[in-house]
Design a protein around this motif. Structure first.
Motif, PDB file in Angstrom:
ATOM      1  N   ASP A 133      -4.198   5.533   4.682  1.00 15.20           N
ATOM      2  CA  ASP A 133      -4.970   6.749   4.433  1.00 15.20           C
ATOM      3  C   ASP A 133      -4.230   7.981   4.931  1.00 15.20           C
ATOM      4  O   ASP A 133      -3.975   8.130   6.120  1.00 15.20           O
ATOM      5  CB  ASP A 133      -6.322   6.617   5.151  1.00 15.20           C
ATOM      6  N   CYS A 154      -6.664  -0.608  -4.878  1.00 14.35           N
ATOM      7  CA  CYS A 154      -7.046   0.693  -5.436  1.00 14.35           C
ATOM      8  C   CYS A 154      -6.361   1.848  -4.720  1.00 14.35           C
ATOM      9  O   CYS A 154      -5.864   1.699  -3.595  1.00 14.35           O
ATOM     10  CB  CYS A 154      -8.561   0.881  -5.385  1.00 14.35           C
ATOM     11  N   ALA A 155      -6.353   2.993  -5.409  1.00 12.03           N
ATOM     12  CA  ALA A 155      -5.824   4.230  -4.833  1.00 12.03           C
ATOM     13  C   ALA A 155      -6.695   5.387  -5.317  1.00 12.03           C
ATOM     14  O   ALA A 155      -7.176   5.383  -6.449  1.00 12.03           O
ATOM     15  CB  ALA A 155      -4.372   4.443  -5.242  1.00 12.03           C
ATOM     16  N   ASP A 181      -7.538   9.931  -4.804  1.00 15.07           N
ATOM     17  CA  ASP A 181      -7.144  11.211  -4.233  1.00 15.07           C
ATOM     18  C   ASP A 181      -8.110  12.277  -4.743  1.00 15.07           C
ATOM     19  O   ASP A 181      -8.748  12.103  -5.793  1.00 15.07           O
ATOM     20  CB  ASP A 181      -5.707  11.574  -4.622  1.00 15.07           C
ATOM     21  N   ALA A 236      -4.645   4.486  -0.303  1.00 15.72           N
ATOM     22  CA  ALA A 236      -4.570   3.184  -0.971  1.00 15.72           C
ATOM     23  C   ALA A 236      -5.274   2.152  -0.094  1.00 15.72           C
ATOM     24  O   ALA A 236      -5.268   2.251   1.138  1.00 15.72           O
ATOM     25  CB  ALA A 236      -3.120   2.779  -1.220  1.00 15.72           C
ATOM     26  N   THR A 285       1.951   6.177  -7.471  1.00 16.79           N
ATOM     27  CA  THR A 285       0.868   6.941  -8.099  1.00 16.79           C
ATOM     28  C   THR A 285       0.860   8.406  -7.676  1.00 16.79           C
ATOM     29  O   THR A 285       0.237   9.249  -8.354  1.00 16.79           O
ATOM     30  CB  THR A 285      -0.492   6.325  -7.738  1.00 16.79           C
ATOM     31  N   LEU A 314       0.834  -1.211   0.000  1.00 11.88           N
ATOM     32  CA  LEU A 314       0.000   0.000   0.000  1.00 11.88           C
ATOM     33  C   LEU A 314       0.865   1.256   0.000  1.00 11.88           C
ATOM     34  O   LEU A 314       0.539   2.253  -0.674  1.00 11.88           O
ATOM     35  CB  LEU A 314      -0.934  -0.015   1.216  1.00 11.88           C
ATOM     36  N   VAL A 349       2.138   1.659  -3.494  1.00 15.22           N
ATOM     37  CA  VAL A 349       1.083   2.147  -4.391  1.00 15.22           C
ATOM     38  C   VAL A 349       0.967   3.666  -4.277  1.00 15.22           C
ATOM     39  O   VAL A 349       0.884   4.384  -5.290  1.00 15.22           O
ATOM     40  CB  VAL A 349      -0.259   1.466  -4.063  1.00 15.22           C
ATOM     41  N   LYS A 350       0.971   4.193  -3.068  1.00 11.60           N
ATOM     42  CA  LYS A 350       0.900   5.644  -2.868  1.00 11.60           C
ATOM     43  C   LYS A 350       2.123   6.338  -3.467  1.00 11.60           C
ATOM     44  O   LYS A 350       2.009   7.393  -4.103  1.00 11.60           O
ATOM     45  CB  LYS A 350       0.793   5.963  -1.378  1.00 11.60           C
TER      46      LYS A 350
END
Length: 396
Positions: A52, A123-124, A126, A35, A30, A23, A26-27
């Motif tokens: 988060d 998933c992610a 914003d 995430a 992207t 996670l 991923v953050k």
């Protein structure tokens, strides 16, 4: 509060050590600040793990209304969905999900288990745009999703293995109880039957009654042998072999001669020709070697020709004790010879098929426990011959 039906899914994801790192990566890849790994079914969207940084408000076990998410669509087509600037995207500018949650950037990758079952999504999101144009981002997140799927599959196999181990432990407990029943609850009344038969034999002279007493005695002896064989089989399978207590003994010849006498007494119809020549001390468990010989002779009596004698030879050669039992009769098929020392298979080799088929298995196990071997050969010309060999001296 996590729904009970999804508690195991949340627990399974939390048990994957790599999830927090995934996670975070991923953050980082992207540039988005939220995430998650979601469990997605026909009716529910449940967060299983969350990283988060925008205070979106979701915790593991938390839910979103399925129809408000794009994961509802991904579950159906199982393809990634990516957009970096929703308000400028013709497809997603009016889509209900970014409008509902105030999203500008979004990426979601399906998590599909090795058996093709859809688990959910990685998933992610914003509230600000993100540059997701690099194809490496989707490829990397897809690899992460595959890693999660494989980890879940591995966990499933581990859980099955744990359940099987629990069952095996339970079966082991039942086997121990079974052995206790054999060892006490059956042998004790059987001993009483044998002693009662012996007592009755001294109290009557009626030939018919003596015949019945003899039948009771012989049946109880045979039942005792069956019980001991099953006990040894259970001990061997549970403990990695039949236990033996080896020591230096100088009276093995006497023990084996007594075994031959017992076979003669219990099988008066059989003809036994023996030659026993053991000199000096032998390193063995005399009672187990006696049992090995008894099983081989019993097998010869049961399956050999009733009109031909059984030949027994026991001698020492090159620091080895050799026990040879030969009987005549129908030769054993070469196809069946390898099966003779397996439990419950003796009756497949023909003959009269008495007993449970454990005698030769136990004899072989006793030979193995003495660092020896039991072999067999069978032909119409030479008969059927079992030969047991084991060292006569302790290992160096």
């Amino acid at each position: 509060m996590t729904r009970p039906e999804f508690a195991l899914d949340v627990e399974a994801i939390s048990a994957i050590p790599a999830v927090p790192v995934i996670l975070s990566m991923v953050k980082h890849l992207t540039g988005m600040r939220f995430a998650a790994i979601a469990r997605v079914t026909e009716r529910h969207w449940v967060a299983c793990a969350v990283d988060d940084s925008i205070n979106f408000g979701l915790k593991p076990g938390g839910e979103l209304v399925l129809e408000t998410t794009i994961c509802h669509e991904i579950r159906q087509h199982q393809q990634p969905v990516v957009f970096g600037h929703a308000s400028a995207d013709p497809q997603f500018a009016t889509h209900h999900t970014p409008l509902t949650y105030g999203l500008e950037s979004y990426i979601s990758i399906p998590i599909v288990l090795p058996d093709d079952r859809f688990f959910g999504t990685l998933c992610a999101i914003d509230s600000v745009p993100a540059d997701l144009s690099d194809p490496a981002i989707v490829k990397t997140l897809t690899l992460f999703a595959q890693l999660i799927a494989m980890s879940l599959d591995t966990q499933g196999h581990l859980e099955s293995a744990r359940a099987e181990l629990t069952d095996a432990n339970e079966h082991g407990r039942l086997r121990e109880q079974f052995m206790a029943v054999l060892g006490h609850d059956l042998r004790t009344p059987l001993s009483a039957i044998r002693m009662s038969a012996d007592l009755l034999a001294t109290k009557t002279e009626d030939k018919r009654s003596l015949g019945l007493v003899s039948a009771i005695r012989q049946s109880s002896i045979r039942m005792g042998a069956l019980i001991e064989n099953v006990l040894d089989f259970a001990r061997g399978r549970m403990g990695g072999g039949i236990p033996v207590k080896r020591h230096i003994t100088d009276d093995l010849s006497d023990v084996l001669k007594a075994t031959v006498d017992e076979i003669r007494a219990s099988h008066p119809q059989a003809s036994l020709i023996e030659s026993i020549h053991l000199g000096g001390n032998v390193y063995c468990d005399p009672l187990r070697i006696s049992q090995l010989l008894s099983n081989l002779l019993g097998n010869a009596v049961t399956h050999g020709s009733p009109t031909s004698p059984i030949h027994l030879h026991i001698w020492q050669e090159c620091d080895q004790v050799i026990i040879s039992v030969m009987n005549r009769g129908t030769p054993i098929s070469p196809r069946l010879l390898p099966l003779l020392f397996e439990p419950f298979t003796r009756s497949e080799a023909g003959g009269r098929g008495e007993g449970l088929g454990l005698g030769l298995y136990i004899a072989s196990q006793i030979a193995t426990a003495h660092d020896g071997i039991l072999t067999v050969s069978s032909s119409a010309e030479l008969g059927t011959c079992f030969i047991a060999r084991f060292p006569a001296v302790p290992p160096a």
